[in-house]
Motif scaffolding. Structure first.
Motif, PDB file in Angstrom:
ATOM      1  N   GLU A 186       0.813  -1.218   0.000  1.00 15.42           N
ATOM      2  CA  GLU A 186       0.000   0.000   0.000  1.00 15.42           C
ATOM      3  C   GLU A 186       0.850   1.274   0.000  1.00 15.42           C
ATOM      4  N   SER A 187       1.943   1.297   0.761  1.00 19.92           N
ATOM      5  CA  SER A 187       2.779   2.509   0.813  1.00 19.92           C
ATOM      6  C   SER A 187       3.431   2.795  -0.542  1.00 19.92           C
ATOM      7  N   SER A 188       3.855   1.752  -1.234  1.00 19.80           N
ATOM      8  CA  SER A 188       4.456   1.932  -2.566  1.00 19.80           C
ATOM      9  C   SER A 188       3.407   2.394  -3.568  1.00 19.80           C
ATOM     10  N   TYR A 229      -5.204   7.850 -17.235  1.00 18.05           N
ATOM     11  CA  TYR A 229      -4.281   8.179 -16.157  1.00 18.05           C
ATOM     12  C   TYR A 229      -2.923   8.365 -16.813  1.00 18.05           C
ATOM     13  N   LYS A 230      -2.212   9.411 -16.415  1.00 15.31           N
ATOM     14  CA  LYS A 230      -0.950   9.788 -17.061  1.00 15.31           C
ATOM     15  C   LYS A 230       0.171   9.767 -16.033  1.00 15.31           C
ATOM     16  N   LEU A 231       1.308   9.197 -16.435  1.00 14.02           N
ATOM     17  CA  LEU A 231       2.474   9.116 -15.556  1.00 14.02           C
ATOM     18  C   LEU A 231       3.714   9.457 -16.367  1.00 14.02           C
ATOM     19  N   GLU A 232       4.507  10.369 -15.858  1.00 18.27           N
ATOM     20  CA  GLU A 232       5.731  10.770 -16.542  1.00 18.27           C
ATOM     21  C   GLU A 232       6.779   9.669 -16.394  1.00 18.27           C
ATOM     22  N   THR A 233       7.362   9.257 -17.507  1.00 17.92           N
ATOM     23  CA  THR A 233       8.348   8.176 -17.520  1.00 17.92           C
ATOM     24  C   THR A 233       9.560   8.509 -16.657  1.00 17.92           C
ATOM     25  N   GLN A 234      10.040   9.731 -16.729  1.00 16.26           N
ATOM     26  CA  GLN A 234      11.215  10.132 -15.948  1.00 16.26           C
ATOM     27  C   GLN A 234      10.947   9.993 -14.445  1.00 16.26           C
ATOM     28  N   THR A 235       9.763  10.360 -14.023  1.00 21.15           N
ATOM     29  CA  THR A 235       9.388  10.209 -12.614  1.00 21.15           C
ATOM     30  C   THR A 235       9.336   8.739 -12.231  1.00 21.15           C
ATOM     31  N   LEU A 236       8.787   7.917 -13.112  1.00 16.92           N
ATOM     32  CA  LEU A 236       8.719   6.484 -12.839  1.00 16.92           C
ATOM     33  C   LEU A 236      10.119   5.895 -12.687  1.00 16.92           C
ATOM     34  N   ARG A 237      11.040   6.301 -13.542  1.00 16.57           N
ATOM     35  CA  ARG A 237      12.427   5.816 -13.425  1.00 16.57           C
ATOM     36  C   ARG A 237      13.045   6.217 -12.086  1.00 16.57           C
ATOM     37  N   LYS A 238      12.761   7.423 -11.640  1.00 15.26           N
ATOM     38  CA  LYS A 238      13.253   7.888 -10.341  1.00 15.26           C
ATOM     39  C   LYS A 238      12.686   6.999  -9.229  1.00 15.26           C
ATOM     40  N   LEU A 239      11.404   6.674  -9.322  1.00 14.92           N
ATOM     41  CA  LEU A 239      10.775   5.813  -8.316  1.00 14.92           C
ATOM     42  C   LEU A 239      11.355   4.403  -8.337  1.00 14.92           C
ATOM     43  N   PHE A 240      11.748   3.921  -9.518  1.00 20.54           N
ATOM     44  CA  PHE A 240      12.388   2.598  -9.604  1.00 20.54           C
ATOM     45  C   PHE A 240      13.641   2.558  -8.720  1.00 20.54           C
ATOM     46  N   ASN A 241      14.389   3.655  -8.708  1.00 20.98           N
ATOM     47  CA  ASN A 241      15.627   3.725  -7.926  1.00 20.98           C
ATOM     48  C   ASN A 241      15.380   3.884  -6.428  1.00 20.98           C
ATOM     49  N   GLU A 242      14.209   4.346  -6.069  1.00 22.31           N
ATOM     50  CA  GLU A 242      13.907   4.621  -4.663  1.00 22.31           C
ATOM     51  C   GLU A 242      13.135   3.508  -3.970  1.00 22.31           C
ATOM     52  N   ASP A 243      12.402   2.700  -4.737  1.00 20.43           N
ATOM     53  CA  ASP A 243      11.497   1.724  -4.133  1.00 20.43           C
ATOM     54  C   ASP A 243      11.559   0.413  -4.920  1.00 20.43           C
ATOM     55  N   ILE A 244      12.076  -0.632  -4.296  1.00 23.86           N
ATOM     56  CA  ILE A 244      12.241  -1.928  -4.970  1.00 23.86           C
ATOM     57  C   ILE A 244      10.892  -2.500  -5.416  1.00 23.86           C
ATOM     58  N   HIS A 245       9.827  -2.213  -4.668  1.00 26.62           N
ATOM     59  CA  HIS A 245       8.504  -2.728  -5.038  1.00 26.62           C
ATOM     60  C   HIS A 245       8.014  -2.075  -6.336  1.00 26.62           C
ATOM     61  N   ILE A 246       8.258  -0.776  -6.459  1.00 22.43           N
ATOM     62  CA  ILE A 246       7.874  -0.081  -7.698  1.00 22.43           C
ATOM     63  C   ILE A 246       8.776  -0.551  -8.841  1.00 22.43           C
ATOM     64  N   ALA A 247      10.050  -0.807  -8.547  1.00 23.41           N
ATOM     65  CA  ALA A 247      10.952  -1.348  -9.577  1.00 23.41           C
ATOM     66  C   ALA A 247      10.447  -2.714 -10.045  1.00 23.41           C
ATOM     67  N   ASN A 248       9.999  -3.554  -9.122  1.00 24.20           N
ATOM     68  CA  ASN A 248       9.448  -4.858  -9.508  1.00 24.20           C
ATOM     69  C   ASN A 248       8.153  -4.699 -10.300  1.00 24.20           C
ATOM     70  N   TRP A 249       7.337  -3.708  -9.910  1.00 22.63           N
ATOM     71  CA  TRP A 249       6.132  -3.410 -10.671  1.00 22.63           C
ATOM     72  C   TRP A 249       6.509  -3.036 -12.114  1.00 22.63           C
ATOM     73  N   GLY A 250       7.540  -2.202 -12.263  1.00 22.22           N
ATOM     74  CA  GLY A 250       8.000  -1.795 -13.594  1.00 22.22           C
ATOM     75  C   GLY A 250       8.527  -2.966 -14.408  1.00 22.22           C
ATOM     76  N   ARG A 251       9.207  -3.887 -13.748  1.00 20.10           N
ATOM     77  CA  ARG A 251       9.694  -5.093 -14.438  1.00 20.10           C
ATOM     78  C   ARG A 251       8.518  -5.921 -14.931  1.00 20.10           C
ATOM     79  N   LYS A 252       7.515  -6.119 -14.069  1.00 23.28           N
ATOM     80  CA  LYS A 252       6.335  -6.902 -14.463  1.00 23.28           C
ATOM     81  C   LYS A 252       5.578  -6.205 -15.598  1.00 23.28           C
ATOM     82  N   PHE A 253       5.521  -4.888 -15.535  1.00 26.89           N
ATOM     83  CA  PHE A 253       4.883  -4.116 -16.596  1.00 26.89           C
ATOM     84  C   PHE A 253       5.593  -4.369 -17.934  1.00 26.89           C
ATOM     85  N   ALA A 254       6.913  -4.251 -17.936  1.00 25.46           N
ATOM     86  CA  ALA A 254       7.683  -4.467 -19.171  1.00 25.46           C
ATOM     87  C   ALA A 254       7.549  -5.907 -19.664  1.00 25.46           C
TER      88      ALA A 254
END
Length: 187
Positions: free
Chosen positions: A15-17, A101-126
């Motif tokens: 939930e926090s991620s 819903y719109k999300l800036e890619t650069q912001t998402l990349r920053k979040l990948f570096n800050e939160d492993i759960h969001i990075a895993n979400w991004g991996r699953k997305f790809a």
């Protein structure tokens, strides 16, 4: 479709991620026929479809060739821009009035570096986007237009009610006349 459902369909986040990611997601609306993405341009956003229908196409020798349709719950992304920060291949046109819903890619990349759960979400997305692309390629290479049309009937019946026959024929790689024959054959 709610953003929580869309995010969870990709990968279940703590939930926090999820709250952290959602603070950077905004809602936008565009009218039917709006060009959401343009080929040969870097697209700095990814979108999630809350409501509406879109198509991806490429133009060649004056013809638009449709190769993908998206609807509620799906992601709209130029993978070339998302992965490499390079101009994409596709044009994305809205086939209906859309809420996204719109999300800036650069912001998402920053979040990948800050939160492993969001990075895993991004991996699953790809990974999910890769599988969709692989399925599309295999379908185009090994299935007849009749088989691909039957797949649409089975997997995306609402698409057949919401999309012009010309776009469906283009997606199948056939003329509208051939599509009419296929539809008559199935009835």
């Amino acid at each position: 479709m709610d953003i929580n459902e869309i995010l969870d369909s990709i990968y279940k986040l703590p939930e926090s991620s999820k709250e952290n990611l959602q603070q950077y997601i905004t809602e936008v609306s565009f009218p039917k026929s709006f060009g959401l993405m343009e080929a040969d341009k870097v697209i700095p956003y990814i979108y999630f479809i809350k409501k509406g229908m879109v198509r991806a196409y490429a133009s060649r020798e004056g013809n638009d060739i449709t190769f993908w349709f998206g609807h509620e719950g799906e992601t709209v992304v130029s993978m070339k821009s998302y992965v490499e920060d390079k101009p994409g291949y596709e044009n994305i046109e809205l086939l209906e009035d859309c809420e996204l819903y719109k999300l800036e890619t650069q912001t998402l990349r920053k979040l990948f570096n800050e939160d492993i759960h969001i990075a895993n979400w991004g991996r699953k997305f790809a990974e999910r986007e890769l599988v969709k692309t692989e399925e599309l390629i295999i379908s185009r290479q090994f299935k007849t237009s009749l088989e691909r049309y039957k797949d649409l009937m089975r997997d995306k019946p609402s698409l057949l009610r919401r999309v012009q026959l010309g776009h469906i024929a283009s997606y199948l790689g056939i003329t509208q006349v051939s599509l009419s024959r296929i539809r008559a054959e199935i009835k």
